[in-house]
Design an enzyme around this catalytic site. Structure first.
Site, PDB file in Angstrom:
ATOM      1  N   GLU A  12       0.924  -1.246  -0.078  1.00 22.37           N
ATOM      2  CA  GLU A  12      -0.179  -0.083  -0.155  1.00 22.37           C
ATOM      3  C   GLU A  12       0.929   1.409  -0.036  1.00 22.37           C
ATOM      4  O   GLU A  12       0.260   2.236  -0.378  1.00 22.37           O
ATOM      5  CB  GLU A  12      -0.879  -0.017   1.253  1.00 22.37           C
ATOM      6  CG  GLU A  12      -2.038  -0.992   0.878  1.00 22.37           C
ATOM      7  CD  GLU A  12      -2.909  -1.336   2.155  1.00 22.37           C
ATOM      8  OE1 GLU A  12      -4.185  -1.787   2.118  1.00 22.37           O
ATOM      9  OE2 GLU A  12      -2.488  -1.426   3.117  1.00 22.37           O
ATOM     10  N   ASP A 196     -11.824  -6.341  -3.117  1.00 20.90           N
ATOM     11  CA  ASP A 196     -12.787  -7.660  -3.068  1.00 20.90           C
ATOM     12  C   ASP A 196     -14.052  -7.267  -2.661  1.00 20.90           C
ATOM     13  O   ASP A 196     -13.952  -6.027  -2.184  1.00 20.90           O
ATOM     14  CB  ASP A 196     -12.149  -8.785  -2.107  1.00 20.90           C
ATOM     15  CG  ASP A 196     -11.944  -8.007  -0.719  1.00 20.90           C
ATOM     16  OD1 ASP A 196     -10.715  -7.669  -0.499  1.00 20.90           O
ATOM     17  OD2 ASP A 196     -12.872  -8.085  -0.012  1.00 20.90           O
TER      18      ASP A 196
HETATM   19  N1  ADE Z   1      -9.369  -5.439   3.281  1.00 21.00           N
HETATM   20  C1  ADE Z   1      -9.476  -5.619   1.852  1.00 21.00           C
HETATM   21  N2  ADE Z   1     -10.522  -6.457   1.803  1.00 21.00           N
HETATM   22  C2  ADE Z   1     -10.770  -6.579   3.124  1.00 21.00           C
HETATM   23  C3  ADE Z   1     -11.628  -7.593   3.595  1.00 21.00           C
HETATM   24  N3  ADE Z   1     -12.328  -8.539   2.900  1.00 21.00           N
HETATM   25  N4  ADE Z   1     -11.895  -7.600   5.113  1.00 21.00           N
HETATM   26  C4  ADE Z   1     -11.068  -7.060   5.885  1.00 21.00           C
HETATM   27  N5  ADE Z   1     -10.183  -6.252   5.404  1.00 21.00           N
HETATM   28  C5  ADE Z   1     -10.117  -6.059   4.009  1.00 21.00           C
END
Ligand code: ADE
Length: 232
Positions: A12, A196
């Site tokens: 990041e 996601d």
């Molecule tokens: N950061 C990126 N995706 C995530 C997720 N599904 N749960 C927690 N933190 C995240």
């Protein structure tokens, strides 16, 4: 001005360091802080490691040790809202800790006595983000970001967070930064790009899109820095 930029994972902050190139590094408490001088300004960049505790330490160090006057978080998040897709950018209007539960004592979910369920991010920094988005024709969403020490990869858990906190995105650090900045009276904003959808495919999608989404967020933060330092 002294500005702190925090990511959770090395992926990041790598795009920021690649762009800024000339930096010195300082190690404190198991983290490396990269110091970049731009004109008369200083930017500190660090990745905290995953989770709220690490983010709180990094944010506190940025403020109390390096005297950062503004904190910007850049990274990735799981999308909760159906209109958030992989790569989209979201600014956290307010942050909450969905994994805080002392309801056994009659408190609301997410509430800690002498604190608040939701902590608002800084209006001025958010306005700068929206100006950047408008100038660059980038679709920047804004909504509640829920943080907790869990990677959400389950539709049931995802729905629970939406239902109880009305959150648009989920991640693991933003609320920690919010709590520290709120208590130490330092303006902050939390920017995330979706990696996601926090569902059954989240682990696979996260691995695939971490790098590209992290870069999207970092590139946007660099444009915000240009605005803040009025380098345009
Ligand atoms: N950061 C990126 N995706 C995530 C997720 N599904 N749960 C927690 N933190 C995240």
């Amino acid at each position: 001005m002294i500005i702190g930029i925090i990511g959770a994972m090395v992926e990041e902050i790598t795009p920021l360091l690649e762009r800024l190139k000339h930096y010195e590094s300082k190690n404190i408490g198991g983290n490396t802080y990269y110091e970049v001088k731009i004109g008369g300004h200083t930017i500190y960049i660090a990745y905290s490691k995953i989770g709220k505790v690490h983010a709180a330490l990094t944010c506190s160090t940025m403020i109390l040790h390096f005297q950062c006057e503004k904190i910007i978080f850049s990274g990735v998040a799981g999308g909760l809202s159906p209109d958030l897709h992989i790569g989209d950018l979201i600014l956290g209007s307010k942050l909450c800790q969905y994994d805080v539960d002392i309801t056994a004592f009659g408190h609301p979910l997410g509430f800690i006595p002498e604190s608040r369920v939701f902590i608002e991010s800084d209006e001025t920094l958010n306005a700068i983000a929206h100006r950047v988005a408008q100038n660059q024709h980038i679709n920047l969403k804004e909504g509640i970001i829920a943080s907790g020490d869990l990677f959400i990869a389950d539709s049931g858990k995802k729905q629970w967070i939406i239902q109880h906190f009305g959150a648009s995105a989920v991640e693991m650090e933003g609320a920690a930064v919010a709590v520290v900045c709120d208590l130490l009276k330092v303006p902050f904003c939390i920017l995330r790009s979706i990696s996601d959808s926090a569902d059954g495919k989240a682990d696979v999608n996260f691995d695939e899109f971490l790098e590209s989404s992290a870069k999207r967020s970092a590139d946007f933060v660099m444009m915000m820095i240009d605005q803040i330092l009025e380098k345009k």
